[in-house]
Write a protein that holds these residues in place. Structure first.
Motif, PDB file in Angstrom:
ATOM      1  N   ILE A   1      71.014-119.634  74.346  1.00 19.42           N
ATOM      2  CA  ILE A   1      71.207-118.362  73.642  1.00 19.42           C
ATOM      3  C   ILE A   1      71.617-118.591  72.188  1.00 19.42           C
ATOM      4  O   ILE A   1      71.212-117.833  71.299  1.00 19.42           O
ATOM      5  N   ASP A   2      72.378-119.648  71.915  1.00 13.69           N
ATOM      6  CA  ASP A   2      72.738-119.970  70.528  1.00 13.69           C
ATOM      7  C   ASP A   2      71.492-120.302  69.706  1.00 13.69           C
ATOM      8  O   ASP A   2      71.378-119.893  68.551  1.00 13.69           O
ATOM      9  N   LEU A   3      70.567-121.051  70.306  1.00 18.18           N
ATOM     10  CA  LEU A   3      69.325-121.398  69.608  1.00 18.18           C
ATOM     11  C   LEU A   3      68.494-120.150  69.325  1.00 18.18           C
ATOM     12  O   LEU A   3      67.929-119.997  68.241  1.00 18.18           O
ATOM     13  N   ILE A   4      68.432-119.267  70.296  1.00 22.74           N
ATOM     14  CA  ILE A   4      67.678-118.019  70.114  1.00 22.74           C
ATOM     15  C   ILE A   4      68.318-117.178  69.012  1.00 22.74           C
ATOM     16  O   ILE A   4      67.625-116.685  68.114  1.00 22.74           O
ATOM     17  N   ASN A   5      69.628-117.022  69.070  1.00 18.91           N
ATOM     18  CA  ASN A   5      70.321-116.220  68.058  1.00 18.91           C
ATOM     19  C   ASN A   5      70.190-116.825  66.666  1.00 18.91           C
ATOM     20  O   ASN A   5      69.991-116.110  65.685  1.00 18.91           O
ATOM     21  N   ARG A   6      70.290-118.159  66.568  1.00 16.70           N
ATOM     22  CA  ARG A   6      70.135-118.825  65.273  1.00 16.70           C
ATOM     23  C   ARG A   6      68.738-118.563  64.712  1.00 16.70           C
ATOM     24  O   ARG A   6      68.575-118.255  63.536  1.00 16.70           O
ATOM     25  N   PHE A   7      67.736-118.665  65.584  1.00 16.92           N
ATOM     26  CA  PHE A   7      66.364-118.431  65.139  1.00 16.92           C
ATOM     27  C   PHE A   7      66.219-117.020  64.571  1.00 16.92           C
ATOM     28  O   PHE A   7      65.698-116.827  63.480  1.00 16.92           O
ATOM     29  N   TRP A   8      66.683-116.009  65.321  1.00 15.41           N
ATOM     30  CA  TRP A   8      66.502-114.624  64.875  1.00 15.41           C
ATOM     31  C   TRP A   8      67.313-114.304  63.626  1.00 15.41           C
ATOM     32  O   TRP A   8      66.868-113.529  62.780  1.00 15.41           O
TER      33      TRP A   8
ATOM     34  N   VAL B   1      62.315-125.704  80.590  1.00 15.49           N
ATOM     35  CA  VAL B   1      61.642-125.989  81.864  1.00 15.49           C
ATOM     36  C   VAL B   1      61.780-127.470  82.232  1.00 15.49           C
ATOM     37  O   VAL B   1      61.915-127.814  83.405  1.00 15.49           O
ATOM     38  N   LEU B   2      61.779-128.324  81.218  1.00 16.52           N
ATOM     39  CA  LEU B   2      61.889-129.766  81.448  1.00 16.52           C
ATOM     40  C   LEU B   2      63.335-130.232  81.567  1.00 16.52           C
ATOM     41  O   LEU B   2      63.629-131.417  81.421  1.00 16.52           O
ATOM     42  N   GLY B   3      64.250-129.309  81.833  1.00 19.89           N
ATOM     43  CA  GLY B   3      65.647-129.679  82.050  1.00 19.89           C
ATOM     44  C   GLY B   3      66.352-130.090  80.777  1.00 19.89           C
ATOM     45  O   GLY B   3      67.176-130.981  80.769  1.00 19.89           O
ATOM     46  N   TRP B   4      66.022-129.451  79.690  1.00 22.86           N
ATOM     47  CA  TRP B   4      66.588-129.696  78.366  1.00 22.86           C
ATOM     48  C   TRP B   4      66.242-131.063  77.813  1.00 22.86           C
ATOM     49  O   TRP B   4      67.020-131.705  77.145  1.00 22.86           O
ATOM     50  N   ASN B   5      65.000-131.438  78.096  1.00 20.32           N
ATOM     51  CA  ASN B   5      64.397-132.544  77.358  1.00 20.32           C
ATOM     52  C   ASN B   5      64.075-131.943  75.999  1.00 20.32           C
ATOM     53  O   ASN B   5      63.165-131.125  75.877  1.00 20.32           O
ATOM     54  N   LEU B   6      64.821-132.291  74.991  1.00 25.69           N
ATOM     55  CA  LEU B   6      64.701-131.636  73.696  1.00 25.69           C
ATOM     56  C   LEU B   6      63.526-132.122  72.866  1.00 25.69           C
ATOM     57  O   LEU B   6      63.346-131.693  71.737  1.00 25.69           O
TER      58      LEU B   6
ATOM     59  N   ASP C   1      57.152-135.645  65.947  1.00 26.78           N
ATOM     60  CA  ASP C   1      56.760-137.042  66.100  1.00 26.78           C
ATOM     61  C   ASP C   1      55.284-137.006  66.468  1.00 26.78           C
ATOM     62  O   ASP C   1      54.928-136.723  67.616  1.00 26.78           O
ATOM     63  N   LYS C   2      54.436-137.218  65.461  1.00 23.66           N
ATOM     64  CA  LYS C   2      52.990-137.094  65.675  1.00 23.66           C
ATOM     65  C   LYS C   2      52.487-138.206  66.568  1.00 23.66           C
ATOM     66  O   LYS C   2      52.777-139.368  66.343  1.00 23.66           O
ATOM     67  N   GLY C   3      51.732-137.821  67.568  1.00 24.95           N
ATOM     68  CA  GLY C   3      51.135-138.789  68.472  1.00 24.95           C
ATOM     69  C   GLY C   3      50.005-139.534  67.778  1.00 24.95           C
ATOM     70  O   GLY C   3      49.380-139.031  66.857  1.00 24.95           O
ATOM     71  N   ALA C   4      49.748-140.743  68.229  1.00 22.13           N
ATOM     72  CA  ALA C   4      48.659-141.545  67.680  1.00 22.13           C
ATOM     73  C   ALA C   4      47.584-141.682  68.743  1.00 22.13           C
ATOM     74  O   ALA C   4      47.892-141.923  69.908  1.00 22.13           O
ATOM     75  N   GLY C   5      46.351-141.509  68.333  1.00 24.17           N
ATOM     76  CA  GLY C   5      45.252-141.619  69.286  1.00 24.17           C
ATOM     77  C   GLY C   5      45.332-140.516  70.334  1.00 24.17           C
ATOM     78  O   GLY C   5      45.382-139.347  70.017  1.00 24.17           O
ATOM     79  N   ARG C   6      45.405-140.919  71.594  1.00 23.91           N
ATOM     80  CA  ARG C   6      45.446-139.948  72.685  1.00 23.91           C
ATOM     81  C   ARG C   6      46.868-139.563  73.079  1.00 23.91           C
ATOM     82  O   ARG C   6      47.067-138.771  73.984  1.00 23.91           O
ATOM     83  N   ARG C   7      47.851-140.165  72.414  1.00 25.44           N
ATOM     84  CA  ARG C   7      49.247-139.850  72.705  1.00 25.44           C
ATOM     85  C   ARG C   7      49.597-138.473  72.159  1.00 25.44           C
ATOM     86  O   ARG C   7      49.310-138.155  71.015  1.00 25.44           O
ATOM     87  N   LYS C   8      50.219-137.644  72.987  1.00 23.84           N
ATOM     88  CA  LYS C   8      50.598-136.298  72.575  1.00 23.84           C
ATOM     89  C   LYS C   8      51.740-136.357  71.567  1.00 23.84           C
ATOM     90  O   LYS C   8      52.596-137.228  71.627  1.00 23.84           O
ATOM     91  N   SER C   9      51.724-135.400  70.675  1.00 28.66           N
ATOM     92  CA  SER C   9      52.847-135.264  69.744  1.00 28.66           C
ATOM     93  C   SER C   9      54.045-134.730  70.503  1.00 28.66           C
ATOM     94  O   SER C   9      53.907-134.028  71.501  1.00 28.66           O
ATOM     95  N   SER C  10      55.229-135.058  70.027  1.00 22.22           N
ATOM     96  CA  SER C  10      56.426-134.461  70.607  1.00 22.22           C
ATOM     97  C   SER C  10      57.142-133.691  69.507  1.00 22.22           C
ATOM     98  O   SER C  10      57.067-134.042  68.325  1.00 22.22           O
ATOM     99  N   TYR C  11      57.797-132.643  69.921  1.00 23.64           N
ATOM    100  CA  TYR C  11      58.472-131.744  68.994  1.00 23.64           C
ATOM    101  C   TYR C  11      59.915-131.623  69.441  1.00 23.64           C
ATOM    102  O   TYR C  11      60.193-131.180  70.543  1.00 23.64           O
ATOM    103  N   SER C  12      60.840-132.039  68.591  1.00 23.27           N
ATOM    104  CA  SER C  12      62.253-131.971  68.934  1.00 23.27           C
ATOM    105  C   SER C  12      62.844-130.684  68.391  1.00 23.27           C
ATOM    106  O   SER C  12      62.675-130.371  67.203  1.00 23.27           O
ATOM    107  N   ILE C  13      63.524-129.956  69.250  1.00 21.67           N
ATOM    108  CA  ILE C  13      64.236-128.757  68.833  1.00 21.67           C
ATOM    109  C   ILE C  13      65.495-129.211  68.089  1.00 21.67           C
ATOM    110  O   ILE C  13      66.267-129.998  68.608  1.00 21.67           O
ATOM    111  N   VAL C  14      65.678-128.735  66.884  1.00 25.95           N
ATOM    112  CA  VAL C  14      66.884-129.084  66.127  1.00 25.95           C
ATOM    113  C   VAL C  14      68.043-128.294  66.726  1.00 25.95           C
ATOM    114  O   VAL C  14      68.042-127.071  66.727  1.00 25.95           O
ATOM    115  N   MET C  15      69.018-129.045  67.269  1.00 26.16           N
ATOM    116  CA  MET C  15      70.126-128.427  67.996  1.00 26.16           C
ATOM    117  C   MET C  15      71.407-128.343  67.188  1.00 26.16           C
ATOM    118  O   MET C  15      72.221-127.478  67.418  1.00 26.16           O
ATOM    119  N   ASP C  16      71.598-129.254  66.295  1.00 24.07           N
ATOM    120  CA  ASP C  16      72.886-129.424  65.642  1.00 24.07           C
ATOM    121  C   ASP C  16      73.016-128.503  64.441  1.00 24.07           C
ATOM    122  O   ASP C  16      72.157-128.484  63.571  1.00 24.07           O
TER     123      ASP C  16
END
Length: 106
Positions: free
Chosen positions: A4-11, A36-41, A77-92
């Motif tokens: 909820i803090d992340l949502i409120n910060r965004f808005w 959904v991934l158990g807070w894999n950020l 973190d841009k993926g290379a080749g067939r590796r998917k990119s990952s996107y980290s939610i800024v929490m701090d």
């Protein structure tokens, strides 16, 4: 920060930065993926999945990701080749959301 803090910060920041519907959809898709991934950020999501799930073009997705990154809502973190990119939610709060990003104040 909690979910909820992340949502409120965004808005709070979105009120002044005027995010597009695409940027909002992409951010909340990534936030939900982290939840959904158990807070894999650093959910790994392909552009193709974002395109399909959000019914958006690759160009629109790329622009939204770049803008969210430049405003410090996500890290990319841009993926290379067939590796998917990952996107980290800024929490701090120390990693302040930038107000001088590529957005104009509304």
């Amino acid at each position: 920060m909690s979910y909820i803090d992340l949502i409120n910060r965004f808005w709070r920041k979105a009120e002044f930065l005027g995010f597009s519907a695409t940027e909002i959809a992409v951010y909340f898709y990534l936030l939900n993926a982290a939840n959904v991934l158990g807070w894999n950020l650093s959910p790994k999501v392909s552009h193709r999945i974002l395109q399909e799930k959000l019914c958006l073009s690759q160009t629109a997705i790329a622009k939204a990701l770049d803008n969210l990154h430049s405003c410090n809502f996500i890290m990319i973190d841009k993926g290379a080749g067939r590796r998917k990119s990952s996107y980290s939610i800024v929490m701090d709060e120390v990693q302040q959301v930038k107000t001088d990003c590529n957005k104009e104040y509304i």
